[in-house]
Scaffold this active site. Structure first.
Site, PDB file in Angstrom:
ATOM      1  N   ASP A 191     -13.281  11.427   0.747  1.00  0.00           N
ATOM      2  CA  ASP A 191     -13.219  13.025   0.447  1.00  0.00           C
ATOM      3  C   ASP A 191     -14.281  13.959   1.101  1.00  0.00           C
ATOM      4  O   ASP A 191     -14.961  13.443   1.631  1.00  0.00           O
ATOM      5  CB  ASP A 191     -13.439  12.855  -1.031  1.00  0.00           C
ATOM      6  N   ASP A 234      -7.428   8.587  -7.404  1.00  0.00           N
ATOM      7  CA  ASP A 234      -8.740   7.633  -6.891  1.00  0.00           C
ATOM      8  C   ASP A 234      -9.492   7.761  -8.464  1.00  0.00           C
ATOM      9  O   ASP A 234      -9.070   8.678  -9.089  1.00  0.00           O
ATOM     10  CB  ASP A 234      -9.703   7.846  -6.591  1.00  0.00           C
ATOM     11  N   CYS A 254      -4.921 -11.225 -18.774  1.00  0.00           N
ATOM     12  CA  CYS A 254      -5.259 -10.605 -16.882  1.00  0.00           C
ATOM     13  C   CYS A 254      -4.921 -11.945 -16.576  1.00  0.00           C
ATOM     14  O   CYS A 254      -5.063 -12.651 -17.169  1.00  0.00           O
ATOM     15  CB  CYS A 254      -6.022 -10.298 -17.968  1.00  0.00           C
ATOM     16  N   CYS A 256      -6.209 -12.049 -13.719  1.00  0.00           N
ATOM     17  CA  CYS A 256      -7.899 -11.948 -12.726  1.00  0.00           C
ATOM     18  C   CYS A 256      -8.480 -12.683 -12.506  1.00  0.00           C
ATOM     19  O   CYS A 256      -8.963 -14.404 -13.612  1.00  0.00           O
ATOM     20  CB  CYS A 256      -8.109 -10.439 -12.918  1.00  0.00           C
ATOM     21  N   CYS A 301     -10.645 -13.389 -16.016  1.00  0.00           N
ATOM     22  CA  CYS A 301     -10.418 -13.881 -17.274  1.00  0.00           C
ATOM     23  C   CYS A 301      -9.894 -15.445 -16.445  1.00  0.00           C
ATOM     24  O   CYS A 301     -10.235 -16.125 -17.950  1.00  0.00           O
ATOM     25  CB  CYS A 301      -8.819 -13.060 -17.698  1.00  0.00           C
ATOM     26  N   HIS A 327     -12.513  -7.624 -13.707  1.00  0.00           N
ATOM     27  CA  HIS A 327     -11.657  -7.501 -14.256  1.00  0.00           C
ATOM     28  C   HIS A 327     -10.633  -6.227 -14.893  1.00  0.00           C
ATOM     29  O   HIS A 327      -9.869  -5.718 -14.643  1.00  0.00           O
ATOM     30  CB  HIS A 327     -12.149  -7.838 -15.817  1.00  0.00           C
TER      31      HIS A 327
HETATM   32 ZN   LIG Z   1      -9.350  -9.746 -16.606  1.00  0.00          ZN
END
Ligand SMILES: [Zn+2]
Length: 426
Positions: free
Chosen positions: A111, A319, A357, A359, A362, A388
């Site tokens: 930016d 963003d 989730c 990820c 997790c 996460h």
């Molecule tokens: Zn997660």
């Protein structure tokens, strides 16, 4: 509506210098504003709508670039103001540009620095005092606050928040810095106003931003020619105009038609303070005036319901600092809303942060462990929570994109938001 039938589709005015950057619209929502698409950059493609991870100082705080890629983020946005002060754009340039410097091989954005410079202690923290007559100048600030930035027609003079040094940003300076930083997408230097500014001030500010847009395009053209050995960097014009429909629409039309020395904006940013309840409306006004074959980035956004509103109204990328910022403070996003893993309820909770989730956090860690890390003030807490929350956000936007492609955007929005905010509604 398809890309072929859309207004202004494939206007075909790309000069050879613009090779390597383009946008291909995909599936449109029934109203024709919201859409999927692909932004092509010299460092890879971005499938839109896309959430752009925020890496203000050339790092997404607390996580490795491999983790940023691992959560599915497609691009990173850094800030020209912060990198100008530290380490300096010449060092980033010598390193081979932002991506090489921070070991992020994918697309990057910077930016313009305008938001940070102009909100130094004023403006967005609502300490800027404007009188009701419209005669107040922009350097009138609330009692007891130090003025760190002063805007005039040529640029902004400001004081570094790091060491008190005085600096000056103009459109040309911002373009020089952003070319040295070397991101795939840059933004024109604009004046950021607040919702507290009067209509009269907004009009004068908008005229200034439009003049700066002309100067940015001219300097961008000069620097692109001078640095022809570097990958092409796209420049987005920034649409301001606060909450006024006529100002927003006029600003978008002016920027859409602007051409300086054969250079036009490659895309557009939608800037300025937006009230949450008007976000979709304002983005819609702007996007309905912009050419369909250029991407639109909404600068800064906060919560999941905003994502749906912005995407429906035509934003392709945005963003959002919230997932990582609140994650570092133990706030965790789940499909059932946000919760704080710091509270006693998580002390003996051996489930993942979000059972739905996929990820890394997790897959390997429990709420009880995160609770312990935050209580013990261990650095790993920020890392795992950020992974996460970033994954949650990327996945949400991926799911929104899929819902547009499958013609079930409304259905998905109702289902997602109904569940996410159910607890808040009690
Ligand atoms: Zn997660």
């Amino acid at each position: 509506m398809t890309a072929e039938s859309g207004p202004d589709a494939a206007s075909g005015d790309r000069s050879p210098a613009h090779e390597g950057f383009s946008f291909t619209p995909g599936t449109f929502l029934p109203d024709g504003l919201g859409r999927t698409g692909v932004i092509h950059t010299p460092h890879g493609d971005i499938r839109t709508p896309a959430f752009i991870a925020v890496g203000t100082k050339a790092t997404v705080k607390a996580v490795l670039p491999e983790s940023v890629a691992g959560v599915g983020a497609q691009a990173v946005l850094a800030n020209a103001y912060h990198l100008f002060l530290q380490p300096g754009p010449d060092i980033v340039d010598e390193a081979g540009g932002l991506g090489a410097f921070m070991n992020w091989p994918g697309p990057t954005f910077t930016d313009s620095g305008g938001f940070q410079v102009m909100s130094l202690g004023v403006g967005f923290k609502k300490v800027l005092a404007m009188d009701a007559t419209g005669l107040a100048d922009d350097d009138v600030i609330a009692e007891g606050k130090n003025r760190l930035a002063h805007v005039d027609d040529d640029g902004v003079t400001f004081t570094s928040h790091l060491n008190g040094d005085r600096h000056r940003f103009t459109p040309e300076v911002s373009m020089g810095i952003q070319h040295q930083l070397g991101a795939d997408v840059m933004f024109a230097f604009d004046e950021c106003t607040t919702l507290l500014n009067t209509r009269g001030y907004q009009e004068r500010s908008l005229a200034r931003t439009q003049e700066w847009a002309v100067r940015c395009l001219a300097e961008h053209g000069r620097l692109t020619a001078e640095r022809a050995h570097k990958p092409y960097q796209a420049l987005f014009g920034v649409v301001q105009g606060a909450q006024y429909e006529d100002l927003r629409r006029q600003a978008a039309r002016d920027l859409a038609g602007l051409e300086v020395d054969g250079h036009r904006f490659d895309g557009y940013g939608i800037g300025g303070a937006l009230e949450k309840e008007n976000l979709g409306t304002i983005v819609g006004w702007v996007c309905s005036e912009l050419p369909v074959d250029r991407p639109r980035h909404l600068l800064g956004i906060s919560e999941p319901d905003d994502f749906f509103a912005a995407i429906e109204a035509g934003a392709d990328t945005f963003d959002c600092v919230m997932p990582s910022r609140v994650g570092r403070n133990a706030a965790i996003y789940t499909l059932d809303g946000r919760f704080n893993v710091n509270t006693a309820a998580s002390r003996r909770d051996f489930r993942p942060l979000d059972p739905d989730c996929d990820c890394y956090t997790c897959a390997h860690y429990t709420r009880a462990y995160l609770h312990h890390l935050f209580k013990a003030k261990e650095m790993l807490a920020a890392t795992l929570a950020t992974i996460h929350n970033e994954r949650f956000t990327v996945r949400l936007v991926d799911d929104i994109r899929a819902s547009i492609e499958q013609g079930r955007f409304e259905e998905f929005r109702t289902q997602f938001l109904g569940r996410f905010y159910a607890r808040a509604r009690g």
